[in-house]
Enzyme design. Structure first.
Site, PDB file in Angstrom:
ATOM      1  CB  SER A 122     -12.247  -0.685   1.739  1.00 22.29           C
ATOM      2  OG  SER A 122     -10.885  -0.751   1.498  1.00 22.29           O
ATOM      3  CE  LYS A 140      -8.970   4.966   4.661  1.00 22.61           C
ATOM      4  NZ  LYS A 140      -8.508   5.377   3.329  1.00 22.61           N
ATOM      5  NE  ARG A 171      -3.598   2.251   2.728  1.00 21.05           N
ATOM      6  CZ  ARG A 171      -3.220   3.325   3.415  1.00 21.05           C
ATOM      7  NH1 ARG A 171      -1.996   3.377   3.972  1.00 21.05           N
ATOM      8  NH2 ARG A 171      -4.013   4.361   3.558  1.00 21.05           N
TER       9      ARG A 171
HETATM   10  N1  FQP Z   1      -5.743  -0.894   2.234  1.00 19.10           N
HETATM   11  C1  FQP Z   1      -6.773  -1.499   2.884  1.00 19.10           C
HETATM   12  N2  FQP Z   1      -6.709  -2.840   3.143  1.00 19.10           N
HETATM   13  C2  FQP Z   1      -7.730  -3.431   3.797  1.00 19.10           C
HETATM   14  C3  FQP Z   1      -7.675  -4.906   4.093  1.00 19.10           C
HETATM   15  F1  FQP Z   1      -8.844  -5.494   3.829  1.00 19.10           F
HETATM   16  F2  FQP Z   1      -6.706  -5.484   3.383  1.00 19.10           F
HETATM   17  F3  FQP Z   1      -7.388  -5.072   5.386  1.00 19.10           F
HETATM   18  N3  FQP Z   1      -8.833  -2.758   4.199  1.00 19.10           N
HETATM   19  C4  FQP Z   1      -8.919  -1.417   3.945  1.00 19.10           C
HETATM   20  C5  FQP Z   1      -7.891  -0.753   3.301  1.00 19.10           C
HETATM   21  C6  FQP Z   1      -7.997   0.749   3.044  1.00 19.10           C
HETATM   22  O1  FQP Z   1      -7.547   1.020   1.779  1.00 19.10           O
HETATM   23  P1  FQP Z   1      -7.234   2.525   1.374  1.00 19.10           P
HETATM   24  O2  FQP Z   1      -6.855   2.516  -0.065  1.00 19.10           O
HETATM   25  O3  FQP Z   1      -6.309   3.136   2.329  1.00 19.10           O
HETATM   26  O4  FQP Z   1      -8.615   3.252   1.583  1.00 19.10           O
HETATM   27  P2  FQP Z   1      -9.970   3.016   0.854  1.00 19.10           P
HETATM   28  O5  FQP Z   1     -10.578   1.811   1.488  1.00 19.10           O
HETATM   29  O6  FQP Z   1     -10.719   4.272   1.146  1.00 19.10           O
HETATM   30  O7  FQP Z   1      -9.654   2.808  -0.589  1.00 19.10           O
END
Ligand code: FQP
Ligand code: MG
Length: 210
Positions: free
Chosen positions: A113, A142, A41
């Site tokens: 998500s 975040k 990420r």
């Molecule tokens: N990267 C993530 N991984 C998970 C997981 F399930 F792997 F734990 N859940 C949630 C996120 C959040 O991803 P992000 O790109 O920061 O925000 P958004 O959800 O708003 O796109």
């Protein structure tokens, strides 16, 4: 138990900007300690871009392959395809599951998500392989964090009949992982709890115990 459910147990999510040390060293320690899934990420302030982001991703994927741990890319479907990642994780605003599934193929993992029962049910309907549910607790990792939900939202999603693999995310650490699991999650997703741990091995082992 389906293989993906097992991989959700200790799901390490990291980018270079979540680390005070070399991210490759941190990931190797985490893999050695037994994390069951890894998500690249590379996002937010100080994150790598372009060729640097691609090259670091390739190196981190190599490490995951050595330990036979799934390598998932966050947000960036093109990067996931370029790296031949095992899957991609998308948010509510990162494009729709159906078109992403068409691009990446049925044999790849698509995680989504979610923040409530309604989003969870829709993700199931649209063919997600697992869902992230959060934020469980406050997190400074975040920046655009939604309202903190707490583990009870996982219980509500289970009570709504969702049997898909669920991983909790958001401010999870060794002191609260157990309650996330008790609420009905198959695993916990963590960033800083591992990436900034004094002792990565000890932290992963405690997270495994729940
Ligand atoms: N990267 C993530 N991984 C998970 C997981 F399930 F792997 F734990 N859940 C949630 C996120 C959040 O991803 P992000 O790109 O920061 O925000 P958004 O959800 O708003 O796109
Ligand atoms: Mg996203």
């Amino acid at each position: 138990m389906n293989i993906l459910r097992k991989h959700m147990q200790v799901y390490f999510v990291m980018g270079s900007n979540n680390c005070d040390r070399n991210p490759e060293v941190v990931l190797k320690e985490a893999l050695e300690a037994g994390v069951t899934c890894f998500q690249y990420r590379e996002k937010g302030e100080g994150a790598k871009l372009g060729i640097e982001k691609l090259e670091l991703g390739a190196r981190l994927k190599e490490l995951c392959n050595e330990y036979e741990v799934p390598f998932i890319v966050n947000d960036d479907v093109e990067l996931a395809i370029q790296l031949d990642a095992d899957g991609v994780h998308i948010g509510q605003e990162d494009g729709n599951i159906t078109s992403i599934r068409e691009k990446i193929g049925n044999e790849k993992i698509v995680g989504v998500s979610t923040h409530n029962v309604e989003e969870a049910l829709r993700a199931v309907e649209l063919g997600a392989d697992y869902i992230g549910v959060g934020p469980m607790y406050f997190t400074s990792t975040k920046k655009d964090i939604e309202e903190v939900k707490g583990p009870s939202v996982i219980t509500a999603i289970r009570e709504a009949g969702v049997t898909l693999p669920i991983v909790g995310i958001g401010g999870i650490n060794i002191s609260n992982a157990k309650e996330v699991m008790e609420a009905g999650a198959d695993g916990v997703a963590v960033i800083s709890a591992i990436s900034k741990a004094e002792n990565v091995e000890e932290t992963v082992i405690k997270l495994q115990r729940g």
